[in-house]
Scaffold this active site. Structure first.
Site, PDB file in Angstrom:
ATOM      1  N   ASP A 108      -0.118   4.492  -0.119  1.00 37.80           N
ATOM      2  CA  ASP A 108      -0.816   5.730   0.268  1.00 37.80           C
ATOM      3  C   ASP A 108       0.105   6.727   0.964  1.00 37.80           C
ATOM      4  OD1 ASP A 108      -3.132   4.562  -0.617  1.00 37.80           O
ATOM      5  OD2 ASP A 108      -3.961   4.197   1.382  1.00 37.80           O
ATOM      6  N   HIS A 109       0.946   6.218   1.871  1.00 37.92           N
ATOM      7  CA  HIS A 109       1.694   7.160   2.704  1.00 37.92           C
ATOM      8  C   HIS A 109       2.901   7.782   2.008  1.00 37.92           C
ATOM      9  CE1 HIS A 109      -1.187   6.729   5.699  1.00 37.92           C
ATOM     10  NE2 HIS A 109      -0.945   5.464   5.939  1.00 37.92           N
ATOM     11  N   THR A 143      -6.931   6.827  10.079  1.00 36.46           N
ATOM     12  CA  THR A 143      -6.811   5.754   9.090  1.00 36.46           C
ATOM     13  C   THR A 143      -8.101   4.946   9.181  1.00 36.46           C
ATOM     14  OG1 THR A 143      -5.503   3.842   8.385  1.00 36.46           O
ATOM     15  CG2 THR A 143      -5.593   4.265  10.746  1.00 36.46           C
ATOM     16  N   THR A 144      -8.254   3.953   8.316  1.00 37.85           N
ATOM     17  CA  THR A 144      -9.452   3.119   8.358  1.00 37.85           C
ATOM     18  C   THR A 144      -9.523   2.450   9.729  1.00 37.85           C
ATOM     19  OG1 THR A 144      -8.977   2.709   6.048  1.00 37.85           O
ATOM     20  CG2 THR A 144     -10.703   1.378   7.030  1.00 37.85           C
ATOM     21  N   HIS A 160      -5.589   3.729  -1.842  1.00 33.78           N
ATOM     22  CA  HIS A 160      -6.924   4.108  -1.370  1.00 33.78           C
ATOM     23  C   HIS A 160      -7.236   5.507  -1.873  1.00 33.78           C
ATOM     24  CE1 HIS A 160      -9.709   4.491   2.449  1.00 33.78           C
ATOM     25  NE2 HIS A 160     -10.343   4.754   1.334  1.00 33.78           N
ATOM     26  N   GLY A 208       1.007  -1.293   4.389  1.00 30.85           N
ATOM     27  CA  GLY A 208       1.429   0.024   3.937  1.00 30.85           C
ATOM     28  C   GLY A 208       2.369   0.722   4.886  1.00 30.85           C
ATOM     29  N   HIS A 209       1.841   1.181   6.008  1.00 30.22           N
ATOM     30  CA  HIS A 209       2.570   2.108   6.869  1.00 30.22           C
ATOM     31  C   HIS A 209       3.937   1.582   7.284  1.00 30.22           C
ATOM     32  CE1 HIS A 209       3.558   4.349  10.547  1.00 30.22           C
ATOM     33  NE2 HIS A 209       3.048   5.352   9.864  1.00 30.22           N
ATOM     34  N   ARG A 262       3.334  18.872   1.551  1.00 25.33           N
ATOM     35  CA  ARG A 262       3.808  20.110   0.934  1.00 25.33           C
ATOM     36  C   ARG A 262       3.081  20.458  -0.365  1.00 25.33           C
ATOM     37  NH1 ARG A 262       8.743  22.149   2.932  1.00 25.33           N
ATOM     38  NH2 ARG A 262       8.501  21.940   5.145  1.00 25.33           N
ATOM     39  N   ARG A 295      -6.961  12.960   0.654  1.00 24.22           N
ATOM     40  CA  ARG A 295      -5.901  13.445   1.557  1.00 24.22           C
ATOM     41  C   ARG A 295      -4.521  12.909   1.171  1.00 24.22           C
ATOM     42  NH1 ARG A 295      -7.239  10.236   7.113  1.00 24.22           N
ATOM     43  NH2 ARG A 295      -9.219  11.281   6.814  1.00 24.22           N
ATOM     44  N   HIS A 296      -4.463  11.789   0.468  1.00 22.24           N
ATOM     45  CA  HIS A 296      -3.149  11.320   0.005  1.00 22.24           C
ATOM     46  C   HIS A 296      -3.165  10.987  -1.499  1.00 22.24           C
ATOM     47  CE1 HIS A 296      -5.095   7.616   1.240  1.00 22.24           C
ATOM     48  NE2 HIS A 296      -4.738   7.694   2.508  1.00 22.24           N
ATOM     49  N   ASN A 304       0.852  -1.195   0.000  1.00 20.95           N
ATOM     50  CA  ASN A 304       0.000   0.000   0.000  1.00 20.95           C
ATOM     51  C   ASN A 304       0.893   1.252   0.000  1.00 20.95           C
ATOM     52  OD1 ASN A 304      -1.446   2.283   1.045  1.00 20.95           O
ATOM     53  ND2 ASN A 304      -3.097   0.903   1.618  1.00 20.95           N
ATOM     54  N   GLU A 327     -11.132  -9.303   3.025  1.00 19.65           N
ATOM     55  CA  GLU A 327      -9.890  -8.905   3.688  1.00 19.65           C
ATOM     56  C   GLU A 327     -10.207  -8.715   5.168  1.00 19.65           C
ATOM     57  OE1 GLU A 327      -7.507  -5.789   1.919  1.00 19.65           O
ATOM     58  OE2 GLU A 327      -6.636  -5.260   3.861  1.00 19.65           O
ATOM     59  N   ARG A 379      -9.337   8.195  -1.357  1.00 18.14           N
ATOM     60  CA  ARG A 379     -10.313   8.639  -0.351  1.00 18.14           C
ATOM     61  C   ARG A 379     -11.154   9.778  -0.896  1.00 18.14           C
ATOM     62  NH1 ARG A 379      -8.870   6.918   5.233  1.00 18.14           N
ATOM     63  NH2 ARG A 379     -10.593   8.276   5.796  1.00 18.14           N
ATOM     64  N   GLU A 429      -8.582   0.501  -2.967  1.00  9.84           N
ATOM     65  CA  GLU A 429      -9.481   0.567  -1.812  1.00  9.84           C
ATOM     66  C   GLU A 429     -10.394   1.758  -2.019  1.00  9.84           C
ATOM     67  OE1 GLU A 429      -7.153   1.007   1.670  1.00  9.84           O
ATOM     68  OE2 GLU A 429      -6.162  -0.910   1.450  1.00  9.84           O
ATOM     69  N   HIS A 448      -3.933  -4.319   7.710  1.00  9.30           N
ATOM     70  CA  HIS A 448      -4.042  -3.178   8.614  1.00  9.30           C
ATOM     71  C   HIS A 448      -3.193  -3.380   9.868  1.00  9.30           C
ATOM     72  CE1 HIS A 448      -5.483   0.454  10.442  1.00  9.30           C
ATOM     73  NE2 HIS A 448      -5.985   0.762   9.267  1.00  9.30           N
ATOM     74  N   GLY A 449      -2.234  -2.484  10.009  1.00  5.93           N
ATOM     75  CA  GLY A 449      -1.392  -2.505  11.210  1.00  5.93           C
ATOM     76  C   GLY A 449      -0.336  -3.595  11.207  1.00  5.93           C
TER      77      GLY A 449
HETATM   78  N1  PXP Z   1      -5.964  -2.887   4.168  1.00  3.19           N
HETATM   79  C1  PXP Z   1      -6.920  -1.929   4.200  1.00  3.19           C
HETATM   80  C2  PXP Z   1      -8.298  -2.290   3.763  1.00  3.19           C
HETATM   81  C3  PXP Z   1      -6.610  -0.609   4.597  1.00  3.19           C
HETATM   82  O1  PXP Z   1      -7.583   0.326   4.611  1.00  3.19           O
HETATM   83  C4  PXP Z   1      -5.282  -0.306   4.955  1.00  3.19           C
HETATM   84  C5  PXP Z   1      -4.927   1.094   5.333  1.00  3.19           C
HETATM   85  O2  PXP Z   1      -5.118   1.943   4.260  1.00  3.19           O
HETATM   86  C6  PXP Z   1      -4.332  -1.330   4.889  1.00  3.19           C
HETATM   87  C7  PXP Z   1      -4.704  -2.612   4.515  1.00  3.19           C
HETATM   88  C8  PXP Z   1      -2.888  -1.083   5.218  1.00  3.19           C
HETATM   89  O3  PXP Z   1      -2.780  -0.753   6.554  1.00  3.19           O
HETATM   90  P1  PXP Z   1      -1.342  -0.296   7.114  1.00  3.19           P
HETATM   91  O4  PXP Z   1      -1.011   0.988   6.465  1.00  3.19           O
HETATM   92  O5  PXP Z   1      -1.579  -0.181   8.592  1.00  3.19           O
HETATM   93  O6  PXP Z   1      -0.373  -1.395   6.762  1.00  3.19           O
END
Ligand code: PXP
Length: 240
Positions: free
Chosen positions: A9-10, A100-101, A43, A213-214, A18, A49-50, A7, A151, A45, A70, A191-192
């Site tokens: 996004d970040h 975040t979600t 994602h 992602g993160h 910026r 935002r990203h 992912n 998921e 959104r 997403e 997620h996480g």
């Molecule tokens: N899966 C879904 C459905 C999410 O919404 C996210 C966060 O955007 C992730 C996975 C990835 O989560 P993380 O950034 O905590 O790894």
């Protein structure tokens, strides 16, 4: 071995801090592919935002692995998805004030809107996954809506204190995973997840895809994107 969806996004979050044109998530996606990513996840959104519309359109052209979008079950975003045609659409809940979600989609409560989005995406030939908490009622309904994959939301597991509390969260995910595959759907999770907590999740029977992602982006700042992805992918190799 579970497939790794990276992912990005970040990467866009840093750019949007910026509002310039760097770092470009398109570059990150290319480096993720070089690092062995099996998929690229993003994602779009509603508040942008990203990830921006431009990112999605360029990534649709440039990504050579699975592109997983997403999105919320909102009409305007579903219309964009149907037009851009990612390989997979993952429906997620979305609230503007969240960082975040924050949890899985409540399909029981929002059945009509989710069913409409699922039908539109499927009619456009896009594989649909639903991001759900490990709750039997939600999973049963996902199956009735005819989606390809679920998921599982691993946020509670990731946030739990290692030891019995985390083990209890893991057991809930494992059982939900069995329910998903018994119903004939494909099992994803995310997620996480981090380099420290991912292994047990990757080893759940029939785990097909992890979206992370993160933690990868955080490590990439230190060691580079390609290496961060390669390190994570290595962890997913069961027994590796
Ligand atoms: N899966 C879904 C459905 C999410 O919404 C996210 C966060 O955007 C992730 C996975 C990835 O989560 P993380 O950034 O905590 O790894």
């Amino acid at each position: 071995m579970a497939l790794l969806g990276v992912n990005i996004d970040h990467v866009a979050t840093v750019r949007q801090a910026r509002r310039t044109n760097e770092p470009d998530p398109v570059w990150a996606a290319a480096l993720a592919e070089l690092g062995g990513a099996d998929g690229i996840t993003l994602h779009l959104r509603e508040d942008r935002r990203h990830i921006q519309d431009r990112d999605l359109r360029i990534l649709r052209e440039s990504v050579t692995v699975k592109l997983n979008l997403e999105l919320a079950a909102a009409e305007d975003i579903v219309a964009i998805a149907c037009e851009v045609h990612p390989d997979q659409a993952t429906l997620v809940p979305e609230r503007r004030e969240e960082v975040t979600t924050e949890g899985g989609l409540d399909v029981v409560r929002h059945r009509a809107a989710v069913a409409r989005a699922v039908d539109q995406l499927k009619a456009a030939g896009i594989g649909v996954s639903l991001f759900l908490d490990a709750e039997p009622r939600q999973i049963d309904l996902a199956s009735k809506l005819g989606v390809e994959a679920v998921e599982l939301h691993t946020g509670q597991y990731a946030g739990a204190t290692p030891g019995p509390a985390q083990q209890a969260e893991f057991e809930t995910l494992r059982k939900a995973g069995k329910q998903i595959t018994d119903l004939g759907m494909t099992l994803h999770a995310g997620h996480g997840l981090t380099y420290r907590n991912v292994r047990p999740i990757a080893e759940i029977p029939h785990m097909h895809e992890l979206n992370i992602g993160h933690s990868i982006v955080a490590r990439a700042i230190m060691v580079g994107f390609e290496r961060a992805v390669r390190d994570m992918r290595k962890l997913l190799e069961v027994g590796g």
